[in-house]
Design a protein around this motif. Structure first.
Motif, PDB file in Angstrom:
ATOM      1  N   PRO A  78      -8.932  -5.000  -2.586  1.00 25.50           N
ATOM      2  CA  PRO A  78      -8.401  -4.818  -3.949  1.00 25.50           C
ATOM      3  C   PRO A  78      -9.534  -4.544  -4.948  1.00 25.50           C
ATOM      4  N   HIS A  79      -9.175  -3.969  -6.100  1.00 24.48           N
ATOM      5  CA  HIS A  79     -10.188  -3.706  -7.124  1.00 24.48           C
ATOM      6  C   HIS A  79      -9.634  -4.097  -8.489  1.00 24.48           C
ATOM      7  N   ALA A  99      -7.845   6.258 -12.203  1.00 21.94           N
ATOM      8  CA  ALA A  99      -8.879   6.786 -13.106  1.00 21.94           C
ATOM      9  C   ALA A  99      -8.448   6.594 -14.560  1.00 21.94           C
ATOM     10  N   HIS A 100      -7.191   6.869 -14.838  1.00 22.92           N
ATOM     11  CA  HIS A 100      -6.649   6.688 -16.192  1.00 22.92           C
ATOM     12  C   HIS A 100      -6.741   5.218 -16.615  1.00 22.92           C
ATOM     13  N   GLN A 101      -6.402   4.317 -15.698  1.00 23.02           N
ATOM     14  CA  GLN A 101      -6.448   2.882 -16.007  1.00 23.02           C
ATOM     15  C   GLN A 101      -7.878   2.421 -16.305  1.00 23.02           C
ATOM     16  N   ALA A 102      -8.829   2.950 -15.526  1.00 26.68           N
ATOM     17  CA  ALA A 102     -10.231   2.595 -15.753  1.00 26.68           C
ATOM     18  C   ALA A 102     -10.676   3.087 -17.133  1.00 26.68           C
ATOM     19  N   ALA A 103     -10.269   4.316 -17.485  1.00 32.32           N
ATOM     20  CA  ALA A 103     -10.656   4.889 -18.781  1.00 32.32           C
ATOM     21  C   ALA A 103     -10.022   4.094 -19.928  1.00 32.32           C
ATOM     22  N   ALA A 109       2.094   5.471   4.526  1.00 29.99           N
ATOM     23  CA  ALA A 109       2.087   4.664   3.301  1.00 29.99           C
ATOM     24  C   ALA A 109       1.777   3.204   3.601  1.00 29.99           C
ATOM     25  N   LEU A 110       2.317   2.694   4.716  1.00 29.82           N
ATOM     26  CA  LEU A 110       2.039   1.297   5.085  1.00 29.82           C
ATOM     27  C   LEU A 110       0.563   1.117   5.423  1.00 29.82           C
ATOM     28  N   ALA A 111      -0.015   2.085   6.106  1.00 27.23           N
ATOM     29  CA  ALA A 111      -1.443   2.008   6.430  1.00 27.23           C
ATOM     30  C   ALA A 111      -2.267   2.002   5.144  1.00 27.23           C
ATOM     31  N   ARG A 112      -1.890   2.865   4.192  1.00 28.03           N
ATOM     32  CA  ARG A 112      -2.596   2.916   2.900  1.00 28.03           C
ATOM     33  C   ARG A 112      -2.467   1.579   2.171  1.00 28.03           C
ATOM     34  N   ALA A 113      -1.240   1.028   2.128  1.00 29.11           N
ATOM     35  CA  ALA A 113      -1.012  -0.244   1.441  1.00 29.11           C
ATOM     36  C   ALA A 113      -1.845  -1.350   2.088  1.00 29.11           C
ATOM     37  N   GLY A 114      -1.977  -1.293   3.409  1.00 24.96           N
ATOM     38  CA  GLY A 114      -2.781  -2.289   4.122  1.00 24.96           C
ATOM     39  C   GLY A 114      -4.245  -2.232   3.709  1.00 24.96           C
ATOM     40  N   VAL A 115      -4.783  -1.023   3.652  1.00 31.08           N
ATOM     41  CA  VAL A 115      -6.188  -0.856   3.253  1.00 31.08           C
ATOM     42  C   VAL A 115      -6.383  -1.315   1.805  1.00 31.08           C
ATOM     43  N   PRO A 161     -12.200   2.121  -7.402  1.00 30.74           N
ATOM     44  CA  PRO A 161     -11.172   1.991  -6.351  1.00 30.74           C
ATOM     45  C   PRO A 161     -11.663   2.493  -4.993  1.00 30.74           C
ATOM     46  N   TRP A 162     -12.534   1.708  -4.370  1.00 27.48           N
ATOM     47  CA  TRP A 162     -13.126   2.113  -3.088  1.00 27.48           C
ATOM     48  C   TRP A 162     -12.076   2.323  -2.002  1.00 27.48           C
ATOM     49  N   ALA A 163     -11.049   1.449  -1.982  1.00 21.05           N
ATOM     50  CA  ALA A 163     -10.044   1.533  -0.910  1.00 21.05           C
ATOM     51  C   ALA A 163      -9.324   2.882  -0.945  1.00 21.05           C
ATOM     52  N   THR A 164      -8.865   3.289  -2.134  1.00 14.43           N
ATOM     53  CA  THR A 164      -8.140   4.554  -2.241  1.00 14.43           C
ATOM     54  C   THR A 164      -9.069   5.732  -1.967  1.00 14.43           C
ATOM     55  N   LEU A 165     -10.337   5.611  -2.400  1.00 12.80           N
ATOM     56  CA  LEU A 165     -11.300   6.676  -2.091  1.00 12.80           C
ATOM     57  C   LEU A 165     -11.443   6.810  -0.575  1.00 12.80           C
ATOM     58  N   GLY A 166     -11.591   5.664   0.105  1.00 18.98           N
ATOM     59  CA  GLY A 166     -11.731   5.681   1.567  1.00 18.98           C
ATOM     60  C   GLY A 166     -10.510   6.277   2.247  1.00 18.98           C
TER      61      GLY A 166
END
Lengths: 120, 171
Positions: B54-55, B113-117, B43-49, B61-66
């Motif tokens: 940020p988007h 995705a919901h937020q973008a919509a 989770a910390l690694a994910r939060a770092g990325v 959301p490129w970071a979460t996709l990556g």
């Protein structure tokens, strides 16, 4: 501080995913990954509700990034979907992918709407 | 059950796999402890990325996709190694359930995705949902195939008997 809160939330979320998955699997004998579907949908509901809630960065780090992030998983979902497809269960693989995405989206929308309704 | 062990579907825990069935009762503190520790690290690694890339709420959301695609590549490779029986009992709970499970996230995927919509970018939401799903499944397959190839190569190297002793000699 943020780092500690994220770690704490995840240290609860990840074992809870493991235990929930076991509990759900113990109730059925099929190879369909119901356990992962359940945690992913539940986590999406909670995160959807949190996004609409007026909470500070500390609560967000603990519950959103840490807890919900670790409770839900894409790697397990992806592996299961590919595994089903490679075992010839194409229909189940497609059903898992479509059901997970639609149910997760529905749960996130429901959580979001519930918080908005409660917050007035 | 007398037949062969069914092939694993769930990498977190699959109760049709004998080792998975007994692990929690045999070592509850160790299993839950490594899952929690791995989950925190992931989770910390994910939060770092996510903090590094940020988007905007309606952005892609490129970071979460990556993060999700990378985690899928790694779980494919990890489970190939686990399936070959070349790991210790706590390797799957720590790396698979903990680190990779904590690193990747399904809730952020659907909520973004919901937020973008909701924010007026339904096209971005749909593209993000589809792109992540397709890339993640391809990544699991690539990770599994690459690790499988390396494992077969290693197995062939192990199987070649040293000259002169019929393969029984001490190595």
């Amino acid at each position: 501080m943020t780092v500690l809160l994220i770690a704490l939330g995840a240290a609860v979320g990840a074992p809870l995913r493991y235990l929930t998955d076991r509990a759900v699997q113990a109730r059925h004998a099929s190879s369909f990954p119901w356990g992962t579907l359940v945690v992913n949908v539940l986590g999406s509901l909670v995160l959807g509700a949190l996004v609409a809630a007026p909470v500070g960065p500390a609560v967000r780090a603990l519950l959103a990034t840490g807890f919900c992030g670790a409770l839900t998983t894409y790697s397990t979902f992806g592996y299961e979907t590919l595994r089903l497809a490679r075992d010839g269960a194409w229909w189940w693989a497609a059903a898992n992918a479509v059901t997970s995405v639609l149910a997760g989206l529905g749960a996130a929308s429901l959580g979001y709407a519930l918080t908005r309704a409660l917050a007035g | 059950m007398t037949g062969p062990t069914p092939r694993r579907v769930d990498p977190d825990v699959d109760l049709r796999v004998r080792g998975d069935r007994g692990e929690l009762r045999a070592h509850p503190a160790a299993v839950l402890g490594v899952v929690a520790a791995g989950g925190a690290l992931g989770a910390l690694a994910r939060a770092g990325v996510q903090a590094a890339f940020p988007h905007r709420p309606t952005g892609f959301p490129w970071a979460t996709l990556g993060v999700n695609v990378t985690g899928c590549l790694l779980i494919g490779a990890l489970m190939a190694v686990v399936g070959a029986g070349r790991t210790r009992p706590l390797t799957r709970p720590f790396l698979g359930v903990g680190v990779l499970g904590g690193f990747t996230t399904f809730s952020t995927y659907v909520v973004d995705a919901h937020q973008a919509a909701v924010g007026g970018a339904p096209g971005t939401a749909l593209a993000y949902l589809a792109a992540t799903l397709v890339a993640a499944l391809v990544a699991v397959w690539v990770g599994d195939a690459a690790a499988g190839r390396l494992l077969r190569r290693a197995a062939r190297a192990d199987a070649v008997p040293p000259a002169g002793d019929g393969g029984r000699g001490a190595r």
